[in-house]
Design a protein around this motif. Structure first.
Motif, PDB file in Angstrom:
ATOM      1  N   ARG A 193      -5.800   2.990  -4.032  1.00 48.70           N
ATOM      2  CA  ARG A 193      -6.185   1.761  -4.728  1.00 48.70           C
ATOM      3  C   ARG A 193      -5.778   1.782  -6.200  1.00 48.70           C
ATOM      4  N   GLN A 194      -5.915   2.917  -6.822  1.00 50.14           N
ATOM      5  CA  GLN A 194      -5.555   2.993  -8.241  1.00 50.14           C
ATOM      6  C   GLN A 194      -4.083   2.639  -8.458  1.00 50.14           C
ATOM      7  N   LEU A 195      -3.213   3.076  -7.519  1.00 51.35           N
ATOM      8  CA  LEU A 195      -1.788   2.807  -7.656  1.00 51.35           C
ATOM      9  C   LEU A 195      -1.473   1.355  -7.341  1.00 51.35           C
ATOM     10  N   TYR A 196      -1.918   0.849  -6.174  1.00 48.47           N
ATOM     11  CA  TYR A 196      -1.507  -0.509  -5.805  1.00 48.47           C
ATOM     12  C   TYR A 196      -2.206  -1.566  -6.655  1.00 48.47           C
ATOM     13  N   ALA A 197      -3.383  -1.256  -7.192  1.00 53.82           N
ATOM     14  CA  ALA A 197      -4.025  -2.204  -8.104  1.00 53.82           C
ATOM     15  C   ALA A 197      -3.235  -2.321  -9.409  1.00 53.82           C
ATOM     16  N   LYS A 198      -2.588  -1.230  -9.805  1.00 51.76           N
ATOM     17  CA  LYS A 198      -1.749  -1.262 -11.005  1.00 51.76           C
ATOM     18  C   LYS A 198      -0.434  -1.985 -10.755  1.00 51.76           C
ATOM     19  N   LEU A 199       0.154  -1.777  -9.570  1.00 53.66           N
ATOM     20  CA  LEU A 199       1.462  -2.346  -9.278  1.00 53.66           C
ATOM     21  C   LEU A 199       1.406  -3.844  -8.991  1.00 53.66           C
ATOM     22  N   HIS A 200       0.360  -4.292  -8.311  1.00 54.38           N
ATOM     23  CA  HIS A 200       0.289  -5.675  -7.846  1.00 54.38           C
ATOM     24  C   HIS A 200      -0.758  -6.444  -8.647  1.00 54.38           C
TER      25      HIS A 200
ATOM     26  N   TYR B 240       0.800  -1.224   0.000  1.00 53.36           N
ATOM     27  CA  TYR B 240       0.000   0.000   0.000  1.00 53.36           C
ATOM     28  C   TYR B 240       0.836   1.280   0.000  1.00 53.36           C
ATOM     29  N   ALA B 241       1.926   1.308   0.766  1.00 55.15           N
ATOM     30  CA  ALA B 241       2.628   2.568   1.026  1.00 55.15           C
ATOM     31  C   ALA B 241       3.671   2.916  -0.029  1.00 55.15           C
ATOM     32  N   ILE B 242       4.092   1.942  -0.810  1.00 48.87           N
ATOM     33  CA  ILE B 242       5.227   2.135  -1.707  1.00 48.87           C
ATOM     34  C   ILE B 242       4.879   3.068  -2.862  1.00 48.87           C
ATOM     35  N   GLU B 243       5.875   3.856  -3.274  1.00 51.53           N
ATOM     36  CA  GLU B 243       5.750   4.682  -4.463  1.00 51.53           C
ATOM     37  C   GLU B 243       6.286   3.908  -5.671  1.00 51.53           C
TER      38      GLU B 243
END
Length: 360
Positions: free
Chosen positions: A312-319, A164-167
Motif C-alpha cells: 500500500r505504501q508504494l501504490y498509494a505513492k504512485l497512483h 499493485y504489482a508494478i515496481e
C-alpha cells in the motif's frame, strides 16, 4: 414455543424432501432429450478436430440446451469447468468483501475489477459452450460474447498488475501509456477473435487461430509486463535481504506458469490428436485449458490481494487519489467498445448467413 419449533422442523423436512426429488426429476427429464450425434451428422461448421461424437442436434428448444448441462456430450466438461470456476471466484469475492472495504477504499477498486471480470469471463464462456449448438448464428453470437468476456478479463489483469504489482522503476517508463495501450489491446483482441471466427469459411483453421492468438498474446505480454519485470528483479537480487519477504511473488509465478501452460493446450489439440475419437467426452485439450486458466485466475486474485495488503505504501505513492476512478471509467468504456465490436460482427454474420441461405 414447542409448536413453533416443530413447525420449523417440519418446513425444513419438507424442503429436504423437495431437494431429494431433484435428481429424480432430472432423470425423468433427461431420457426425453434427443441423443447426441456423430460428426458426420452435423454441419461441417460445428465439427471439432479429432472429436468424432457427442454433438448435440441443432434447432432444438432452449429448454433442451439448458437441460443438456446434465447430459453427456462433448461440451459438458467445458461447461462445468468454468461454471465451477465461476462459483470459486464468487466464493472468493464474498470472502474478500468481508476483509476489503470495496465501497469506501478507492485503492481496492482495481481488485474489484479483476474479480468482476474474472466472474464474467467464466460465466460467458460456460454460457457459450452450453448454448452455442442451437444454430450457426447462435454459435457466432455466444462465442462473440465469450470474446467480450476474455477482453474485459484482460483489462482486469492489466489494471491490477499496473496498480499493485508494478515496481517504481518500471512505472516511471510506462505510467502515461500503460492503461491506454492495455485498453486498446483488449479491443484489438476482441476484434481479432471475432473476425477470426467470422472468417470461419474463407480462411484455413490455422490462419484463424493466429488471428485470434496473436492479439491476445500481445495483450498478455503487455498486461503482465509489470509482473515479468518484478520477477526479473527478484531473480537478480536472489539471496539479498528482501528476497524472501515478497509473499505474493510465488503466486505471481504460479499464475504465469498456469497461463503459459493453458496457452499451450489452447493452441494445440492435445491429447485428442493422439487418440482421435477417444476424448469425445473427457480429455480434450480445451478442457485442460479451462482448468489451467481457472487456476491462473485464482492465483492471480490471491497475488493481487496480497499486493493490495502489503504494498500500500508504494501504490498509494504512485497512483493519485482519482486514478482508481479513472481506471473504473476506462474499464466501462473498454467493455462498451468490445460490445459494439461484437454487435457489429454479429450483423456481418447475419448478412453472411442470409446470403448463403439465398444461394441454396
Amino acid at each position: 414455543m414447542a409448536t413453533t419449533v416443530m413447525e420449523k422442523i417440519g418446513r425444513i423436512f419438507i424442503n429436504l424432501q423437495q431437494v431429494r426429488q431433484v435428481p429424480q426429476l432430472l432423470r425423468e427429464a433427461l431420457p426425453s432429450l434427443p441423443a447426441t450425434l456423430c460428426d458426420t451428422e452435423v454441419p461441417q461448421f460445428f465439427r471439432e478436430p479429432y472429436i468424432n461424437a457427442g454433438y448435440r442436434p441443432l434447432h432444438q428448444s432452449w429448454c433442451y440446451y439448458f437441460l443438456s448441462l446434465f447430459q453427456r456430450h462433448n461440451e459438458t466438461i467445458n461447461v462445468w469447468t468454468h461454471l465451477i470456476g465461476a462459483l470459486m471466484v464468487l466464493i472468493r469475492m464474498a470472502q474478500l468483501a468481508e476483509m476489503v472495504d470495496f465501497l469506501n477504499d478507492p485503492h481496492s477498486w482495481p481488485l474489484l475489477i479483476l474479480l468482476i471480470s474474472s466472474l464474467a469471463y467464466m460465466t460467458l464462456s460456460a454460457t457459450a459452450h452450453l448454448l452455442s449448438a442451437k444454430s450457426e448464428l447462435h454459435n457466432y453470437a455466444f462465442f462473440f460474447l465469450d470474446y467480450i468476456g476474455v477482453a474485459q478479463y484482460q483489462y482486469g489483469s492489466a489494471v491490477v498488475h499496473f496498480y499493485y504489482a508494478i515496481e517504481e522503476s518500471w512505472y516511471t517508463w510506462v505510467w502515461r501509456i500503460f492503461m491506454p495501450i492495455a485498453s486498446f489491446l483488449c479491443c484489438l483482441s476482441c476484434l481479432g477473435c471475432c473476425y477470426g471466427k467470422y472468417q470461419n469459411y474463407s480462411l484455413p483453421h490455422w490462419v484463424r487461430k493466429v488471428g485470434q492468438v496473436v492479439p491476445s498474446a500481445l495483450a498478455y505480454a503487455w498486461d503482465t509486463s509489470p509482473v515479468f519485470h518484478r520477477i526479473g528483479l527478484w531473480f537478480l537480487s536472489w539471496g539479498g535481504d528482501d528476497s524472501g519477504n515478497d509473499q505474493s511473488l510465488a503466486f505471481h509465478c504460479g499464475q504465469v506458469f498456469f497461463f503459459l501452460s493453458s496457452a499451450f493446450f489452447f493452441t494445440h489439440p492435445v491429447p485428442e490428436c493422439l487418440f482421435p475419437g477417444h476424448c469425445d467426452f473427457l480429455g480434450q485439450g480445451h478442457q485442460v485449458f479451462h482448468v489451467l486458466l481457472t487456476l491462473c485466475t485464482l492465483f492471480q486474485i490471491h497475488a493481487s490481494y496480497l499486493d493490495y495488503l502489503n504494498r500500500r505504501q508504494l501504490y498509494a505513492k504512485l497512483h493519485g487519489d482519482n486514478e482508481a476512478l479513472l481506471f473504473v471509467v476506462l474499464y466501462v468504456v473498454t467493455t462498451i467498445i468490445c460490445v459494439q465490436i461484437a454487435a457489429y460482427m454479429i450483423k456481418k454474420v447475419s448478412r453472411l448467413l442470409k446470403c448463403k441461405e439465398k444461394e441454396k
